[in-house]
Design a protein around this motif. Structure first.
Motif, PDB file in Angstrom:
ATOM      1  N   ARG A 193       0.833  -1.214   0.000  1.00 21.26           N
ATOM      2  CA  ARG A 193       0.000   0.000   0.000  1.00 21.26           C
ATOM      3  C   ARG A 193       0.863   1.258   0.000  1.00 21.26           C
ATOM      4  N   ARG A 195      -4.679   4.927  -3.951  1.00 17.53           N
ATOM      5  CA  ARG A 195      -4.409   4.041  -2.821  1.00 17.53           C
ATOM      6  C   ARG A 195      -5.707   3.465  -2.263  1.00 17.53           C
ATOM      7  N   GLU A 196      -6.777   4.223  -2.244  1.00 21.17           N
ATOM      8  CA  GLU A 196      -8.057   3.697  -1.778  1.00 21.17           C
ATOM      9  C   GLU A 196      -8.552   2.581  -2.688  1.00 21.17           C
ATOM     10  N   ARG A 197      -8.408   2.766  -4.011  1.00 13.80           N
ATOM     11  CA  ARG A 197      -8.819   1.713  -4.933  1.00 13.80           C
ATOM     12  C   ARG A 197      -7.970   0.457  -4.738  1.00 13.80           C
ATOM     13  N   ARG A 202      -9.154  -1.415  -1.660  1.00 10.78           N
ATOM     14  CA  ARG A 202     -10.365  -2.201  -1.926  1.00 10.78           C
ATOM     15  C   ARG A 202     -10.037  -3.466  -2.711  1.00 10.78           C
TER      16      ARG A 202
END
Length: 378
Positions: free
Chosen positions: A321, A330-332, A335
């Motif tokens: 990450r 980074r959020e994608r 997930r």
């Protein structure tokens, strides 16, 4: 004129079956909450008087046990490989053990102890009553909670390792609640002359001396059987049922040995606690090794991107990450990693994934899939 042949009813649409299963789990969850409230009510009814009479020692022992509970809760969740179980699911197990299991066992133990006294005599009941009562009632009620939570949250019960963790958490909740009741009973047993010392001695003795080999070890072994029974694994179903029964009977035997009147005294009790700890630890070592072996095999399968083995460790996932730029990318990627872990753990649970859960995990991976810059994904 002959009647037309009967036809089988058409299967319910998939969406209707999903809604019906969701409603059934909601009703089961409500039943679990009601049973927890009932058990809590039994504990309040039996011990609120002593707690009100000696509020200082009662609060002190509760505080110390809460600290021990949090530390043990954190450790038991961390020993699960790949990633820790969800907090809500974990606390639900602790809540069942601390309320429903403890309260219901208090009532059941009183009734069965009276049976032994009437049928076999007071002397026999005083010697063997605990060994013949607690293993049946307490392990049965704790295991029932593991089954209920496993059915209510089927996505979390992927195999025997998840059952071990949930069982350990249920036993931990039971153990801490029982320790608190023993502290209050210790105050009463000394006539209330030194309530603080009596409560403190009870808590320290049960935590430091027998804490490593008490209820959490027995329930972990029983939970292994529940996880095996509720999961999907190669081989005939009767093999799973036999394995589950063997695990539960082993937990009952561990409890019986712990409460049996032989090997008494401080040394004997310590030996019994060490034995139970070694049994539960042996189960964990075997389950963890098999789980990680299956997970590595999945990550080495054809078509898996190089570097995907970083999913196996928390440190590897943190580094992956960190290699992705902050923000939406980074959020994608986070997930995507969660979806990949769901698929990996479903396959590694027993090596025989459940079709519906595997399909759902595949769909989440496909929906989240993308290639972040500089990072190779699973």
């Amino acid at each position: 004129m002959s009647a037309p042949p009967a036809t089988a009813p058409a299967p319910a649409p998939a969406r209707f079956r999903e809604v019906r299963a969701w409603a059934a789990r909601r009703r089961l969850g409500a039943a679990i909450v009601v049973l927890c409230l009932f058990g809590l009510g039994v504990l309040v009814w039996n011990f609120s008087g002593t707690a009100r009479a000696f509020p200082g020692p009662a609060l002190l022992s509760a505080f110390l046990l809460a600290v021990v509970l949090y530390v043990a809760f954190t450790l038991l969740r961390r020993v699960r490989p790949v990633r820790t179980p969800p907090r809500k699911w974990s606390w639900a197990g602790v809540a069942w053990g601390a309320t429903a299991a403890t309260g219901c066992a208090l009532l059941a133990n009183g009734g069965l102890s009276a049976v032994w006294s009437r049928t076999a005599g007071v002397d026999f009941a005083s010697s063997w009553g605990a060994a013949l009562t607690a293993p049946l009632n307490e392990e049965g009620i704790k295991t029932a909670g593991i089954v209920l939570l496993g059915v209510a949250f089927p996505a979390r019960m992927r195999g025997p390792l998840d059952g071990w963790v949930l069982g350990a958490l249920v036993g931990l909740g039971f153990q801490m609640a029982e320790n608190w009741t023993y502290a209050l009973n210790g105050i009463v047993g000394t006539g209330g002359t030194t309530p603080g010392d009596a409560a403190l001695q009870s808590v320290v003795g049960r935590v430091l001396y027998t804490g490593l080999g008490s209820h959490w070890t027995m329930s972990a072994v029983a939970g292994t059987g529940v996880g095996l029974l509720l999961s999907r694994s190669p081989g005939p179903a009767r093999r799973r049922r036999a394995g589950a029964a063997a695990c539960v009977l082993t937990a009952v035997g561990m409890h019986w040995l712990f409460n049996a009147p032989f090997l008494g005294g401080g040394l004997g009790t310590g030996v019994k606690a060490a034995f139970d700890f070694l049994v539960a630890g042996s189960f964990w070592i075997v389950l963890r090794h098999a789980y990680r072996h299956r997970a590595r095999a999945e990550l080495r399968a054809p078509g898996v991107a190089p570097g995907a083995d970083r999913l196996l460790t928390r440190r590897g996932r943190r580094r992956a990450r960190a290699a992705v730029p902050q923000g939406a990318e980074r959020e994608r990627y986070a997930r995507l990693m969660v979806a990949q872990l769901d698929l990996l753990e479903e396959r590694a649970g027993t090596g025989c994934p459940r079709p519906a859960f595997e399909a759902a995990a595949r769909a989440r991976v496909a929906e989240a899939r993308y290639v972040p810059s500089g990072v190779e994904g699973y």
